[in-house]
Structure formats: C-alpha cells, structure tokens
Design a protein around this motif. Structure first.
Motif, short mmCIF file in Angstrom:
data_model
loop_
_atom_site.label_atom_id
_atom_site.label_comp_id
_atom_site.label_asym_id
_atom_site.label_seq_id
_atom_site.Cartn_x
_atom_site.Cartn_y
_atom_site.Cartn_z
N TRP A 96 5.67 23.14 45.25
CA TRP A 96 4.75 21.99 45.23
C TRP A 96 4.65 21.42 43.81
O TRP A 96 4.89 22.12 42.83
N LEU A 97 4.30 20.15 43.75
CA LEU A 97 4.14 19.48 42.45
C LEU A 97 2.68 19.12 42.19
O LEU A 97 2.26 19.02 41.05
N ALA A 98 1.95 18.90 43.26
CA ALA A 98 0.54 18.54 43.11
C ALA A 98 -0.17 18.90 44.41
O ALA A 98 0.43 18.82 45.48
N LYS A 99 -1.44 19.30 44.29
CA LYS A 99 -2.19 19.68 45.49
C LYS A 99 -3.49 18.90 45.58
O LYS A 99 -4.13 18.62 44.57
N ASP A 100 -3.86 18.61 46.82
CA ASP A 100 -5.17 17.99 47.10
C ASP A 100 -5.43 16.74 46.26
O ASP A 100 -6.46 16.63 45.61
N ARG A 101 -4.48 15.83 46.30
CA ARG A 101 -4.66 14.59 45.54
C ARG A 101 -4.99 13.45 46.48
O ARG A 101 -4.33 13.27 47.52
N SER A 102 -5.97 12.70 46.09
CA SER A 102 -6.37 11.56 46.88
C SER A 102 -5.48 10.38 46.49
O SER A 102 -5.58 9.85 45.39
N LEU A 103 -4.59 10.00 47.42
CA LEU A 103 -3.60 8.97 47.10
C LEU A 103 -3.40 8.07 48.30
O LEU A 103 -3.56 8.48 49.45
N SER A 104 -3.00 6.85 48.00
CA SER A 104 -2.66 5.92 49.06
C SER A 104 -1.13 5.79 49.05
O SER A 104 -0.55 5.27 48.09
N LEU A 105 -0.50 6.30 50.10
CA LEU A 105 0.95 6.48 50.04
C LEU A 105 1.69 5.84 51.20
O LEU A 105 1.13 5.63 52.28
N GLU A 106 2.98 5.63 50.95
CA GLU A 106 3.85 5.04 51.97
C GLU A 106 5.23 5.69 51.84
O GLU A 106 5.69 5.90 50.70
N GLN A 107 5.87 5.92 52.95
CA GLN A 107 7.24 6.48 52.89
C GLN A 107 8.15 5.54 52.08
O GLN A 107 8.02 4.32 52.18
N GLY A 108 9.04 6.13 51.27
CA GLY A 108 9.98 5.32 50.51
C GLY A 108 9.48 4.91 49.13
O GLY A 108 10.26 4.48 48.27
N GLN A 109 8.16 5.09 48.93
CA GLN A 109 7.56 4.71 47.65
C GLN A 109 7.99 5.66 46.53
O GLN A 109 8.34 6.80 46.78
N MET A 114 10.47 22.16 43.01
CA MET A 114 10.17 23.15 41.98
C MET A 114 11.36 23.45 41.10
O MET A 114 11.21 23.90 39.97
N ASN A 115 12.57 23.20 41.57
CA ASN A 115 13.74 23.44 40.72
C ASN A 115 13.83 22.39 39.62
O ASN A 115 14.40 22.64 38.57
N ASP A 116 13.26 21.21 39.87
CA ASP A 116 13.27 20.13 38.87
C ASP A 116 12.09 20.25 37.92
O ASP A 116 12.18 19.88 36.76
N MET A 117 10.99 20.73 38.42
CA MET A 117 9.76 20.87 37.62
C MET A 117 8.99 22.08 38.17
O MET A 117 8.39 22.01 39.24
N VAL A 118 9.05 23.17 37.43
CA VAL A 118 8.50 24.42 37.94
C VAL A 118 7.06 24.66 37.46
O VAL A 118 6.38 25.55 37.96
N ARG A 119 6.57 23.85 36.53
CA ARG A 119 5.28 24.14 35.90
C ARG A 119 4.11 24.25 36.90
O ARG A 119 3.31 25.18 36.79
N PRO A 120 4.00 23.33 37.86
CA PRO A 120 2.85 23.46 38.77
C PRO A 120 2.83 24.81 39.48
O PRO A 120 1.81 25.51 39.46
N THR A 121 3.94 25.21 40.07
CA THR A 121 3.89 26.46 40.83
C THR A 121 3.89 27.68 39.93
O THR A 121 3.25 28.68 40.25
N LEU A 122 4.54 27.61 38.77
CA LEU A 122 4.61 28.80 37.92
C LEU A 122 3.30 29.06 37.18
O LEU A 122 2.90 30.20 36.98
N TYR A 123 2.65 28.00 36.73
CA TYR A 123 1.42 28.18 35.94
C TYR A 123 0.19 27.55 36.60
O TYR A 123 -0.84 27.39 35.95
N GLN A 124 0.34 27.14 37.86
CA GLN A 124 -0.74 26.38 38.52
C GLN A 124 -1.14 25.21 37.62
O GLN A 124 -2.32 24.90 37.43
N ALA A 125 -0.14 24.58 37.05
CA ALA A 125 -0.41 23.49 36.10
C ALA A 125 -0.75 22.20 36.86
O ALA A 125 -0.08 21.86 37.83
N TRP A 126 -1.77 21.52 36.38
CA TRP A 126 -2.16 20.23 36.97
C TRP A 126 -1.45 19.14 36.20
O TRP A 126 -1.56 19.03 34.98
#
Ligand code: LLP
Length: 427
Positions: A360-373, A318-330
């Motif tokens: 947080w930067l994003a919530k409830d996102r359907s993603l296929s993820l891997e550590q290090g990506q 959130m220190n790098d990008m505060v918009r999601p938490t400050l404005y519930q921005a998607w």
C-alpha cells in the motif's frame, strides 16, 4: 480533500493542475508514462543551498548521502554546486566517479566495508573513512599497509541518544549496530594513534538517525562528542573535523523540523563555546536535500469498492516506493488534475498490484477519484527509487528531472527482458 503540498520549492498548483517547476505533470505522464518519478532541479538546489549558505565563512564539507537518491544526474547537479558525498558501498563510490563527483570530498560510512571497498576508496584518495568498529579499523590498517597508502579516518561514535524517530531509522542508541560506543571510543583512538604510517586521524563522526524533527538529539550528541574531543586533546590527539551525519527531517504531513540554518547555528554555538570553532563541520544530508524535490506519479487502474474498505488500485507499488509499508510512513497523495473530479469524496486505501497485503502507498485517505486519473505521491525524492526493486518482475519506473520548462529522462523505464537477461537455464 487535502491538497496541501508539503513543500513548494519545486511543486505548485496552477489552474488546478500540479506542476513541477514549469512542467504540467498531467502532460508529463502522457508523454513519459506511469509510474514516473519526477524531480525538480530547482528544489534540490534550494535545499542544498540552505546548508551551504548557513555554512558560509565556517570551515566545512557538505556531503550528500547518496543512498537517498543515487541517480547520476542528481549526483551531478549537486557536484556542480561543490557538494561532497557520503557513500556506504563500492557501488556508490563508482556512481560518484561516473557522475564526475570529486572523490577527495567523499566520506565512507557503513558497518561492513569489504577489503575491496577499502582498497578502492584508498586508491580514490577519499576524504575520510568513518570507522564503525575495531575489526574494521584493523582491516583499514592492513589494507593501507598493503597498498602503501595512508587512510584518513574518523571514528563513528555511538553517543547513545534517542533520535525520537522510527525504530528502523534510529541509529544512535546502544542497542543499534552502528558506530563505536562513546565510552570505548577513547581507547580505540589511542589504539589508532599507534599506526601513524597507515592512519591519519582526522576527525570524529556520528549519525544518530533519520527524519529527526527536533534539535535536541543533535545537540545532546554534539555535547557528548565534544566531551570526548576534550579528553582526546588532553592525551595529545587533536582532531580536524567533526561530522554530524545526516538525519534532518522534512515535512511529509505537518512535521516542522528545524531548518539547516537553525541546526548549524546551534551546533556552531556549542563548538564556539567549547573552544572548537576551528574544527571543520561536516554534514551527510540525504533526505533534506532531495526528499521534497521528488514525486511519484501513478495512474489509477481500478476503483474497487469493498464491504469494509474502498481500494484505489494504482500502477505503482511497494516495489517502487517501500516507505509506507516498511516504516508506516505517511506520504501526501493528491490527484494531479483537480479540475474534472467527481464531487463525492470517499475514503480510500491506495494500493499497488503486488500480491501482498502490505502493498500500500496510503491508507484511509479522503479523496475524490476516477479510474484512469493520475495521482502524485509527494515528498518521494528520497528513499524512493533508491530502495526500489523488481519484485513480481515489475519494471522500475522511469525518472525525469525537470529544469524550468525542460524535462530530461535521467533513467528510462526498464524493459521486461532486461530483468532476466542475465539469467540462464542449466543443462
Ligand atoms: N549518514 C549515514 C551514516 C546514514 O546512515 C544516513 C542514512 C545518512 C547519512 C543520511 O540520512 P538522512 O539525511 O537522509 O536522514 N530508508 C529510510 C531512511 C534510512 C536512513 C539510513 N541512513 C527512510 O526511507 O525513511
């Protein structure tokens, strides 16, 4: 997994890899590290030209609102296209000067201008002060008297229209701190007209909010302002420009805001119908110039599966990008390389390392993820780096500007020691 890009002006998919212009963003992160802000020069220029082209043949001043992203390289790219600038502090004026921008094309907004800031702006011969209150007007008169300069002013009026946007970024309602109530403005203009040696009344200004996705609030505000211009004219106060502020929204998800051309054509029509086509049209656009031109790249540190939620812990916060938490921005978030993904998609909250639940930067996102990506948070060019902080003693991201196949570091990653270099212990 939704891999739609909000805009393709600067970013596109090529063989399952996200590119900024001709630059492979996965490779860029191996070279420059993460978190990393990346901006496309081409996208900034396209966005600026959408306004400039629509304003061709019309008297105008197209200002870029520095607060959206005030990196000197970006100011410079826009200055080279002939842009003016909307500033809200002495610091932003210093940035315009440092980047070689033309201070004669600067409009100065903001409710709390200090005497020092007014003095510096007078000395820089700025285009106009957007005056937000009677005591500010009095201070400008006094400062002009002391410096022997004449201040060009417009009153920022508050037209009391609902911008239909997030309450924190809505500014044109009576209950907001901005501008002078439209019903009072007539008297304030008459007061200002009594100081012709100190003040040159050049215009009228309004800015009703940000991330507006409909035309109607802009047009309502314009009608109300033109009513006031009529009244001023009857009383011998003739204006030279009308400043419509900024506020045009962008696509983050599925918003479909009007284009600059639609906005300008509709406003222009009102001015023509009401006999004011000679007035210079001024804009103070921020987000719609740089918003879709930037992305924040971040690496997945850990995938942490909980009983109720799955957390994807990334190295941006959130220190790098505060918009999601400050404005519930998607904001759209995608892996930069979709070639070698595990096949199972799961629902994730993408969160940072900061010790706050709001990180947080994003919530409830359907993603296929891997550590290090590497993930890219898109449409991050506006109000990202400019609102960043060092909370948790985190160094802020590096910023790079892409121009074709070239990448330029326009701000290196901070060093931890810099963060406390000016702090001292007491004896
Ligand atoms: N002019 C004035 C007087 C403003 O207050 C603003 C933005 C602008 C122009 C530029 O507005 P834009 O074209 O960028 O919408 N941090 C929030 C947005 C705050 C906007 C503040 N004022 C966000 O990230 O959504």
């Amino acid at each position: 997994m939704d891999l739609t890009l909000p805009s393709e002006d600067g970013f596109h998919w090529k063989d399952h890899v996200l590119y900024c212009e001709d630059v492979d963003l996965e490779k860029a992160t191996s070279r420059f590290g993460t978190p990393l802000y990346v901006y496309s020069r081409k996208a900034i220029e396209i966005a600026y030209r959408r306004y400039a082209d629509a304003l061709q043949g019309i008297p105008h001043l197209m200002c870029y609102a520095l607060k959206a992203n005030s990196n000197l390289a970006i100011i410079d790219v826009l200055a080279r296209l002939g842009a003016g600038f909307d500033i809200v502090s002495g610091g932003e004026l210093a940035r315009v000067k440092a980047a070689g921008g033309d201070t004669k094309k600067v409009v100065f907004s903001g409710v709390g201008k200090s005497t020092q800031e007014i003095t510096d702006a007078l000395n820089a011969d700025i285009y106009c002060f957007n005056v937000e209150s009677i005591p500010e007007l009095d201070r400008i008169i006094e400062t002009a008297r002391q410096t022997g300069k004449r201040a060009r002013i417009s009153l920022r009026v508050n037209p009391d229209v609902d911008a239909k946007t997030h309450p924190y970024i809505s500014t044109g309602l009576k209950k907001n701190k901005f501008g002078i109530a439209i019903n009072e403005a007539f008297n304030v203009y008459r007061h200002a007209a009594q100081f012709p040696e100190q003040l040159h009344i050049t215009g009228i200004d309004c800015h009703i909010g940000s991330q507006l996705t409909e035309l109607s609030p802009f047009l309502d505000a314009c009608h109300r302002i033109v009513d006031l211009i009529d009244k001023l004219k009857e009383h011998g106060i003739e204006l030279e420009h009308i400043d419509f502020g900024g506020g045009l929204g962008i696509t983050y998800q599925n918003e479909n805001p009007p284009t600059p051309a639609e906005l300008i054509a509709n406003l222009r029509q009102i001015l023509c119908d009401r006999g004011y086509d000679h007035l210079e049209m001024v804009f103070e656009a921020g987000r719609s110039i740089v918003g879709n031109a930037g992305a924040l790249l971040t690496k997945i540190e850990y995938l942490k599966k909980g009983e109720e939620k799955n957390f994807c812990i990334v190295d941006a916060a959130m220190n790098d990008m505060v918009r999601p938490t400050l404005y519930q921005a998607w904001m759209q978030i995608v892996p930069v390389n979709t070639q070698k993904l595990p096949h199972d998609e799961q629902v994730w909250d993408v969160v940072g390392p900061i010790c706050e639940t709001g990180d947080w930067l994003a919530k409830d996102r359907s993603l296929s993820l891997e550590q290090g990506q590497i993930l890219a948070l898109l449409s991050a060019g506006a109000y990202g780096m400019s609102m960043s902080s060092n909370y948790n003693t985190r160094v802020r991201p590096a910023e790079i500007l892409v121009d074709g196949d070239k990448t330029y570091i326009i701000r290196p990653r901070e060093e931890v020691q810099e963060l406390f270099a000016n702090e001292t212990r007491i004896p």
